[in-house]
Design an enzyme around this catalytic site. Structure first.
Site, mmCIF file in Angstrom:
data_model
loop_
_atom_site.group_PDB
_atom_site.id
_atom_site.type_symbol
_atom_site.label_atom_id
_atom_site.label_comp_id
_atom_site.label_asym_id
_atom_site.label_seq_id
_atom_site.Cartn_x
_atom_site.Cartn_y
_atom_site.Cartn_z
ATOM 1 N N GLY A 82 0.854 -1.185 0.000
ATOM 2 C CA GLY A 82 0.000 0.000 0.000
ATOM 3 C C GLY A 82 0.889 1.232 0.000
ATOM 4 N N SER A 110 -16.875 9.593 0.279
ATOM 5 C CA SER A 110 -15.815 10.400 0.876
ATOM 6 C C SER A 110 -16.353 11.511 1.764
ATOM 7 C CB SER A 110 -14.971 11.026 -0.223
ATOM 8 O OG SER A 110 -14.188 12.060 0.340
ATOM 9 N N ARG A 156 -14.950 12.842 12.677
ATOM 10 C CA ARG A 156 -15.682 11.625 12.355
ATOM 11 C C ARG A 156 -16.365 10.976 13.535
ATOM 12 N NH1 ARG A 156 -11.336 9.098 8.088
ATOM 13 N NH2 ARG A 156 -11.854 10.607 6.487
ATOM 14 N N LEU A 161 -3.251 8.817 4.495
ATOM 15 C CA LEU A 161 -2.402 8.788 3.302
ATOM 16 C C LEU A 161 -1.100 9.504 3.618
ATOM 17 C CD1 LEU A 161 -5.047 9.569 0.516
ATOM 18 C CD2 LEU A 161 -4.348 7.365 1.436
HETATM 19 C C1 FAD Z 1 -12.615 3.493 1.322
HETATM 20 C C2 FAD Z 1 -11.497 4.200 2.015
HETATM 21 C C3 FAD Z 1 -11.263 5.542 1.783
HETATM 22 C C4 FAD Z 1 -10.221 6.215 2.433
HETATM 23 N N1 FAD Z 1 -10.011 7.541 2.153
HETATM 24 C C5 FAD Z 1 -8.954 8.174 2.729
HETATM 25 C C6 FAD Z 1 -8.642 9.530 2.398
HETATM 26 O O1 FAD Z 1 -9.314 10.164 1.590
HETATM 27 N N2 FAD Z 1 -7.569 10.104 2.986
HETATM 28 C C7 FAD Z 1 -6.785 9.430 3.870
HETATM 29 O O2 FAD Z 1 -5.812 9.998 4.344
HETATM 30 N N3 FAD Z 1 -7.051 8.152 4.188
HETATM 31 C C8 FAD Z 1 -8.105 7.499 3.636
HETATM 32 N N4 FAD Z 1 -8.357 6.184 3.965
HETATM 33 C C9 FAD Z 1 -7.437 5.465 4.834
HETATM 34 C C10 FAD Z 1 -6.203 5.061 4.063
HETATM 35 O O3 FAD Z 1 -6.541 4.742 2.741
HETATM 36 C C11 FAD Z 1 -5.507 3.854 4.653
HETATM 37 O O4 FAD Z 1 -5.375 3.975 6.020
HETATM 38 C C12 FAD Z 1 -4.117 3.712 4.062
HETATM 39 O O5 FAD Z 1 -4.176 3.747 2.665
HETATM 40 C C13 FAD Z 1 -3.459 2.459 4.531
HETATM 41 O O6 FAD Z 1 -2.260 2.275 3.824
HETATM 42 P P1 FAD Z 1 -1.273 1.124 4.211
HETATM 43 O O7 FAD Z 1 -0.146 1.219 3.272
HETATM 44 O O8 FAD Z 1 -0.992 1.166 5.658
HETATM 45 O O9 FAD Z 1 -2.097 -0.238 3.989
HETATM 46 P P2 FAD Z 1 -2.901 -0.812 2.716
HETATM 47 O O10 FAD Z 1 -2.975 0.109 1.585
HETATM 48 O O11 FAD Z 1 -4.159 -1.367 3.272
HETATM 49 O O12 FAD Z 1 -2.003 -1.984 2.229
HETATM 50 C C14 FAD Z 1 -1.871 -3.182 2.912
HETATM 51 C C15 FAD Z 1 -0.915 -4.041 2.136
HETATM 52 O O13 FAD Z 1 -0.557 -5.159 2.919
HETATM 53 C C16 FAD Z 1 -0.732 -6.343 2.195
HETATM 54 N N5 FAD Z 1 -1.063 -7.381 3.160
HETATM 55 C C17 FAD Z 1 -1.988 -7.337 4.151
HETATM 56 N N6 FAD Z 1 -1.945 -8.465 4.859
HETATM 57 C C18 FAD Z 1 -0.990 -9.240 4.314
HETATM 58 C C19 FAD Z 1 -0.468 -10.524 4.607
HETATM 59 N N7 FAD Z 1 -0.919 -11.235 5.641
HETATM 60 N N8 FAD Z 1 0.522 -11.008 3.816
HETATM 61 C C20 FAD Z 1 1.002 -10.278 2.771
HETATM 62 N N9 FAD Z 1 0.563 -9.058 2.472
HETATM 63 C C21 FAD Z 1 -0.421 -8.548 3.232
HETATM 64 C C22 FAD Z 1 -1.803 -6.055 1.183
HETATM 65 O O14 FAD Z 1 -1.659 -6.924 0.096
HETATM 66 C C23 FAD Z 1 -1.477 -4.610 0.842
HETATM 67 O O15 FAD Z 1 -0.478 -4.591 -0.146
HETATM 68 C C24 FAD Z 1 -9.410 5.522 3.332
HETATM 69 C C25 FAD Z 1 -9.640 4.170 3.570
HETATM 70 C C26 FAD Z 1 -10.676 3.509 2.934
HETATM 71 C C27 FAD Z 1 -10.898 2.063 3.242
#
Ligand code: FAD
Ligand code: SF4
Ligand code: FES
Lengths: 637, 251
Positions: A42, A284, A330, A441
């Protein structure tokens, strides 16, 4: 034990700079010798893997989707914050820091939040350089919008697809490093165990989701960037594959889990329609810029919204929170929606919904402007509900959305296991008891692009590279244990599907550990979760084979972990005998229903240590000191 | 409503597949297409049979994971809609629905409806990026980008990498996918410097991965859930010619 967050000393504004100077470096020639595992692609994982690859480390990146580009960050709609003050409306690093600490209801670590605000501007520059097509004004300058919990416009956006564009930017940087041979990608690979040798994280055990083979990867450090655990509620805005597995299995190997009870319920989601519902869709929060939230004043009013006259509408957010109005944070907005619905004013099926109305904005700005701003959201709404939100108000209801809790990390993003770093939503660090919109983000990219490259070097510089190989007995043991637990799941052959268990767990969690919690509801949950878990172990049916692509088996493993983790979450919620941010204990509220913190007893992080399968976890705390933002009652009135 | 489904079942890349018949009972119109399949799969599991394997994750039309050909049309017949956003109100009681995987030389079937799309990742790895190093970049407002350019770049950047365009193309070409990236980056000053190289290496990568040539059928645009326009293919072609003129190479 009292945990030390290892924040650098000195004035807040100079901490990060000073710390960067004091940390050890790895020489360019030596970087190649270190192998780093990044689990998750992510925003946090992709940005970390790409940057570490650029620096010359040997990186291996894993995700469960078929491509790194599909991580759930892709779904973020609204935007990303940065303290740039481009609109000249009074923003500053200090104000973003202040808003985030206050938004988190004084349950986050000041030093981390300040650093986040400090690097926020660099993130925007970085993304622009990668070709992220942020919205621009006619003169060509970057455009901003406002978001909940702030009185300034500091949110950068790319239509309603900000997460997608930021992730594609990070993914492109990652692709470049894959091409250069610095990063090796392992899609369709799920992490099932963390391997700890001599007290330090030295690798992971994974399952190849195509062949079903279990294998190990050894490394000099491991970064978990595996996202949040909100699917513990079954229905949430997260992707179907969202899980706690990676974090929970690290917890079982000794990483402390911090504040699991801080879970965010997002106020603007499309209401559920029935039992078949597999997930919920977010609308959103940026919509609250132009949409007005209301419910009918008359209980059970079944008239179509257009026929309800102005004076019979209750714009309850504007009424209760005149200064923030529809942009109240929120947690506050969600509880307010639940309250009006519980009180019989809800609309739509089952009375579980309130209106988000654009009529005024359309009249003021014209339909075209609204279409330009939110067109894709209105389309998405129409696809799901068959209703046209240009003509009638949207119906919205709160839904589980984000996990502020996560694995405990210090200022260096290192967990309680040396060599295990945790980034993005998977850690607990920056949002306290409630996250403000557009800050996740920002945090994911701050962690990946700017923080981990410095802090991991400090750790590696003190570590001998290539110390263990995947042939080490601990790896062999981990593979055996993982295989055994998979075989066990496949052999139960009971009568209920994995989904049925997940749905039941979700309803316990939503009912008793959801938006409002009480001692009674939590004790109830703590009785029912272990019962459900016991039933799962006897009565779940997982078809198919181990050495094959087997989606039911993947789900079963994740639900098994949720069934254990849910108890930890409820236990933490019971322990935290106060209300703060998203954690609302009915015992602790003011007369008009606002959260009441107990700073004398709970101004700390609660971090839990695993003590064995059927033993109670041990609690450790990290005291929180507020030296720069005055500890005060949060008010958005 | 009750439906009859014919679903492609294939146990592995090397085995032969075939369409099998299933009944989907008590489906309601507010279910999504994938929720309908969840119902069918739950029945299969209860009956001790293997559920239908299909890719999906976000179920919001943005991750690009879902990939099914429904009654001969990638993502089904509703325009600008992914399978996961297709709802059962588009179908009638008693309907028969054919469900198949993406079919293209460059997308081998892994199991049932799941295909291997790693070829798309490799196209991106060949040059679908701006070579910007982390840190040391100018202020985001240092280079102004006219709003229309930013909007056009965004139109192209919306591609979710699902591969429906490939599945829809009689030649199995990935031209729309590659063109979307080439056009997105070529439109922005940040991407311009590498535009010539990018279009060449991405085109080469496409051919190497076994994707076909573009025959101007435009089926891709019709199938694309994000409404990516074929005008971007024209732009890719222009960029390609420009690149070769500059090189003095023969096009
Ligand atoms: C619908 C929605 C809208 C949002 N809108 C906003 C916004 O407008 N602004 C904002 O700031 N935030 C927003 N958020 C929150 C934000 O998107 C997330 O908190 C953030 O993107 C998380 O990023 P991350 O890299 O931590 O995890 P993620 O993007 O969730 O990535 C997780 C990664 O881990 C991998 N993974 C997970 N478990 C395993 C495993 N057991 N083995 C191998 N790989 C694994 C997945 O494949 C993925 O690649 C939103 C969230 C959602 C759900
Ligand atoms: S161009 Fe359209 S159909 Fe092709 S991969 Fe991108 S989004 Fe999918
Ligand atoms: S499941 Fe993500 S686009 Fe369909």
């Amino acid at each position: 034990m009292i945990l030390d967050g290892k924040c650098p000393s000195g004035p807040i504004a100079g901490k990060w700079e000073k710390h960067r100077h004091e940390m050890k470096l790895v020489s360019p020639a030596n970087k190649r010798k270190y192998r780093i595992i990044v689990v998750g692609t992510g925003l946090a994982g992709s940005s970390a893997a790409a940057t570490l690859g650029e620096l010359g480390y040997n990186v291996e990146a894993f995700c469960y989707q078929d491509s790194a580009r599909r991580a759930h960050s892709i779904a973020a709609q609204g935007g990303i914050n940065a303290a740039r003050n481009y609109p000249n409306d009074g923003d500053s690093v200090y104000r973003l820091f202040h808003d985030t600490v206050k938004g988190g209801d004084f349950r986050s670590r000041e030093a981390n939040v300040y650093r986040l605000a400090e690097v926020s501007g660099n993130i925007i520059d970085q993304c622009v350089a990668q070709g992220v097509p942020f919205a621009r004004d006619y003169a060509g300058y970057l455009d901003n919008r406002s978001f909940g919990g702030a009185l300034v416009s500091r949110t950068f956006y790319a239509r309603g697809q900000t997460g997608q564009q930021l992730l594609l930017g990070a993914y492109s940087a990652l692709s470049r490093q894959a091409r250069a041979g610095n990063v090796r990608l392992y899609p369709r690979t799920e992490m099932l165990d963390l391997v700890v040798i001599g007290g330090e994280a030295k690798g992971i055990t994974v399952r190849d989701m195509v062949t079903g083979k279990i294998r190990c990867h050894a490394a000099d450090a491991v970064c978990l960037c595996t996202g949040g655990y909100t699917n513990v509620f079954y229905l949430s805005t997260n992707a179907m594959g969202g899980n706690v597995t990676a974090a929970y299995r690290a917890y079982k190997r000794g990483a402390f889990f911090a504040n699991p009870c801080y879970t965010q319920i997002h106020p603007t989601c499309i209401p559920a329609t029935g039992d078949h519902q597999a997930k919920l869709t977010l609308m959103s929060e940026s919509l609250r810029n132009d949409g007005r939230v209301w419910a009918p004043k008359i209980r059970g009013d079944r008239r179509p919204p257009q026929e309800i006259p102005e004076e019979e509408r209750d714009y309850y957010l504007e009424r209760k929170y005149p200064s923030f109005g529809n942009l109240a944070p929120r947690d506050i907005s969600s509880r307010a929606a639940k309250e009006v619905c519980d009180d019989g004013h809800g609309v739509g099926p089952g009375g579980r919904g309130v209106y988000l109305d654009f009529a005024g904005a359309i009249e003021r700005l014209g339909e075209d402007t609204i279409r330009q701003r939110y067109g894709n959201l209105f389309e998405m709404y129409e696809r799901i509900t068959d209703e046209n939100a240009y003509k009638q108000p949207m119906r919205i209801y709160p839904a589980p959305h984000y996990a502020m809790g996560g694995l405990w990390v210090d200022y260096n993003l290192q967990s309680s296991i040396p060599g295990l770093f945790v980034l993005g939503e998977a850690n607990f660090s920056d949002h306290g008891a409630n996250r403000l919109g557009a800050s996740a983000l920002m945090q994911g990219l701050a962690d990946g692009y700017f923080i981990i490259p410095c802090t991991i070097a400090h750790y590696l510089a003190q570590t001998r590279p290539d110390a263990v190989s995947a042939g080490h007995p601990e790896f062999v043991r981990s593979v055996e244990e993982t295989e055994t637990s998979i075989k066990r799941l496949l052999s139960i052959n009971g009568r209920k599907t994995v989904n049925e268990f997940h749905r039941e767990l979700g309803s316990i969690m939503w009912e008793h550990v959801g938006m409002t919690r009480s001692r009674e509801s939590l004790e109830n949950a703590l009785r029912r979760i272990p019962e459900l878990r016991a039933e799962f172990r006897e009565n779940v049916r997982v078809p198919g084979r181990e050495e094959d692509l087997n989606q039911e088996l993947e789900k079963a493993g994740r639900v098994a972990d949720f069934l254990e983790f849910a108890e930890l979450l409820a236990r933490d919620a019971l322990y935290r005998d106060e209300s703060c941010g998203s954690h609302f204990r009915v015992e602790h509220q003011t007369e008009d229903g606002e959260a009441v913190r107990d700073d004398a007893n709970f101004c700390h992080v609660a971090a839990w240590q695993f003590r064995g399968a059927d033993k109670e976890p041990e609690l450790h705390t990290e005291p929180l000191a507020f030296e720069n933002v005055r500890l005060a009652v949060r008010s958005y009135k | 409503m009750d439906l009859t489904l014919y679903v492609w079942r294939q146990s592995g890349p090397a085995s032969a597949g075939r369409l099998e018949e299933y009944r989907a009972k008590d489906i309601t119109s507010d279910m999504s297409f994938l929720e309908m399949l969840d119902v069918v799969n739950a029945e299969l599991v209860r009956a001790g049979r293997e559920p239908i394997a299909f890719d999906h994750d976000c179920r919001e039309g943005i991750c690009g994971m879902c990939s099914q050909v429904i009654n001969g049309v990638p993502h089904g017949s509703r325009e600008k809609t992914t399978v996961c956003q297709l709802h059962m109100r588009r179908f009638r009681d008693g309907d028969t629905i054919y469900i198949e995987p993406w079919r293209a030389k460059a997308f081998p079937v892994i199991k049932d409806l799941i295909v291997d799309r790693s070829s798309l990742d490799r196209i991106m790895q060949s040059g679908g990026y701006v070579s910007a190093h982390t840190g040391g970049v100018p202020d985001g407002n240092a280079i102004l980008i006219p709003r229309d350019d930013a909007e056009t770049a965004m139109d192209a950047a919306e591609c979710i990498g699902c591969g429906a365009c490939v599945a829809a193309c009689p030649n199995g070409s990935a031209m729309l996918f590659a063109a979307a990236k080439v056009a997105h980056l070529a439109k922005l000053p940040q991407g311009r410097a590498e535009a010539a190289r990018r279009v060449c290496v991405m085109t080469e990568a496409m051919l190497k991965e076994g994707f076909g040539n573009c025959g101007n059928h435009y089926e891709c645009q019709a199938a694309c859930p994000k409404g990516i326009k074929v005008k971007f293919i024209a732009q890719l072609n222009r960029e390609y010619i420009k690149a070769h003129l500059k090189d003095g190479r023969d096009t």
